[in-house]
Design a protein around this motif. Structure first.
Motif, PDB file in Angstrom:
ATOM      1  N   ASP A 150       0.841  -1.198   0.000  1.00 34.91           N
ATOM      2  CA  ASP A 150       0.000   0.000   0.000  1.00 34.91           C
ATOM      3  C   ASP A 150       0.880   1.253   0.000  1.00 34.91           C
ATOM      4  N   GLU A 151       0.245   2.407  -0.258  1.00 36.26           N
ATOM      5  CA  GLU A 151       1.005   3.647  -0.420  1.00 36.26           C
ATOM      6  C   GLU A 151       1.740   4.052   0.864  1.00 36.26           C
ATOM      7  N   ILE A 152       1.079   3.865   1.994  1.00 35.22           N
ATOM      8  CA  ILE A 152       1.720   4.226   3.274  1.00 35.22           C
ATOM      9  C   ILE A 152       2.981   3.383   3.471  1.00 35.22           C
TER      10      ILE A 152
ATOM     11  N   ASP B  57       5.813   4.449   1.253  1.00 31.64           N
ATOM     12  CA  ASP B  57       6.485   5.647   1.776  1.00 31.64           C
ATOM     13  C   ASP B  57       7.401   5.283   2.945  1.00 31.64           C
TER      14      ASP B  57
ATOM     15  N   VAL C 160       3.471  11.177   6.552  1.00 27.53           N
ATOM     16  CA  VAL C 160       2.975  10.138   5.633  1.00 27.53           C
ATOM     17  C   VAL C 160       1.503   9.865   5.912  1.00 27.53           C
ATOM     18  N   TRP C 161       1.194   9.739   7.198  1.00 25.69           N
ATOM     19  CA  TRP C 161      -0.212   9.469   7.553  1.00 25.69           C
ATOM     20  C   TRP C 161      -1.112  10.622   7.118  1.00 25.69           C
TER      21      TRP C 161
ATOM     22  N   THR D  82      -0.643  12.755   4.707  1.00 28.82           N
ATOM     23  CA  THR D  82      -0.740  12.867   3.251  1.00 28.82           C
ATOM     24  C   THR D  82      -1.555  11.723   2.650  1.00 28.82           C
ATOM     25  N   ARG D  83      -1.277  10.527   3.160  1.00 24.95           N
ATOM     26  CA  ARG D  83      -1.908   9.356   2.522  1.00 24.95           C
ATOM     27  C   ARG D  83      -3.351   9.136   2.978  1.00 24.95           C
TER      28      ARG D  83
END
Lengths: 196, 150
Positions: free
Chosen positions: A102-104, A107, A128-129, A131-132
């Protein structure tokens, strides 16, 4: 450190918010019981054998126990903030170790390449949290946690100077936080992030 | 919790909070007398040879409020030596482990003396880790003044 070695980095010692809270309620109960027992005995004019109370009036005893309970509150607040950080860091390690897609996690893997096990909590992990998970609840939870980190820093550095700023996202000053506030802030952040 | 249970809860609290068979007026009067007796001993014994260099004022009255006893007035005693004053200020008759407590305040610090059975008085040296008391006498009285005065 290769990602394969992340298997052994997590400690068995970290406690989650619920465990920390239960510890605090137990300790607070002990102080409360001691206060009730001591004041009962003192009001009844009976003899107390504890030297630390010798010569005290009932008002002195009430003040003493109030001060102890106020001081006791500082401990769970520091530990709850640390436990929230620990939960975020455990999640970071697990995502990197398991190479999640996943994206998180992607990152976090990118951050891991640079920072290994020492990512910056505020600037990297929480960003990150934010933004995602582009949701107002996540932004609010992160803002409140970051505000409470000022309390953590003040406590962790021994309260040797006046706190410079009020937390931006809470209306009152750093001294006005209660353990319940910190439990709620930590729980809100972890729940919104889906971290158990 | 119903009204009956609440009433019972309050009745138990009240019964527990009111010690029986205590003559509070007599307890108050004994405390005031003991304080006066201590002032007499200090003035007529401990300070007997020094009355030309110390001024003693026993005219100050202090208001005290204690559980069960209520409000009462009790004299303080001020010793003035040069430009420095030491105040003997009764705190309360009801204290943990003793039959009364007197705080002694000077420019350097504060000491505490407690009334013990038989109207003896003792100076608290330390509470923790172990309670240490010494009997108040001419020698320990001087030690106490040295510790609280400049």
């Amino acid at each position: 450190m290769a990602r394969g070695r992340l298997k052994n980095v997590l400690s068995e010692d970290w406690k989650d918010l619920k465990e920390v809270w239960e510890w605090y309620i137990f300790q607070d109960g002990l102080v409360g019981d001691e206060a009730a027992r001591t004041l009962d005995v003192s009001f009844a004019g009976l003899t107390l054998n504890k030297a630390q109370y010798f010569g005290m009036t009932t008002d002195d005893l009430s003040t003493l126990f109030d001060e102890h309970r106020q001081e006791l509150k500082r401990v769970p607040m520091l530990v709850l903030l640390a436990a929230t950080e620990a939960a975020l860091m455990v999640d970071y390690v697990v995502r990197v170790r398991e190479r999640k897609k996943d994206e998180i996690s992607k990152d976090f893997i990118a951050i891991y390449r640079l920072r290994k096990l020492e990512p910056k909590l505020s600037e990297e992990i929480l960003d990150v949290w934010r933004t995602r998970v582009a949701h107002p609840a996540m932004k609010a939870a992160i803002d409140r946690y970051k505000g409470a980190l000022k309390l953590r820093n003040w406590l962790a550095h021994g309260r040797y100077k006046e706190p410079e700023e009020r937390p931006k996202f809470d209306p009152s000053g750093i001294r006005d936080y209660e353990p319940e506030d910190i439990l709620e802030i930590g729980t809100a952040l972890l729940t919104t992030a889906g971290i158990k | 919790m119903g009204a009956n249970q609440l009433q019972e809860f309050f009745r138990e609290k009240k019964a527990r909070a009111t010690p029986e068979d205590v003559d509070w007026a007599a307890k108050r009067d004994a405390w005031i007398n003991a304080v006066g007796n201590l002032y007499d001993v200090i003035e007529k014994s401990y300070l007997a040879g020094t009355l030309d260099s110390v001024t003693i004022d026993r005219g100050r009255m202090k208001g005290v409020t204690e559980p069960f006893i209520g409000d009462y007035s009790i004299p303080e005693m001020a010793l003035t030596v040069g430009n420095e004053m030491v105040l003997f200020s009764p705190k309360a008759a009801q204290v943990v482990g003793a039959a009364g407590r007197m705080d002694v305040r000077g420019d350097r610090g504060e000491a505490t003396i407690v009334r013990q059975p038989g109207d003896r008085w003792a100076l608290i040296i330390s509470r923790t880790p172990k309670l240490q008391l010494v009997e108040l006498n001419e020698e320990t009285f001087l030690d106490m003044l040295r510790s609280v005065m400049r």
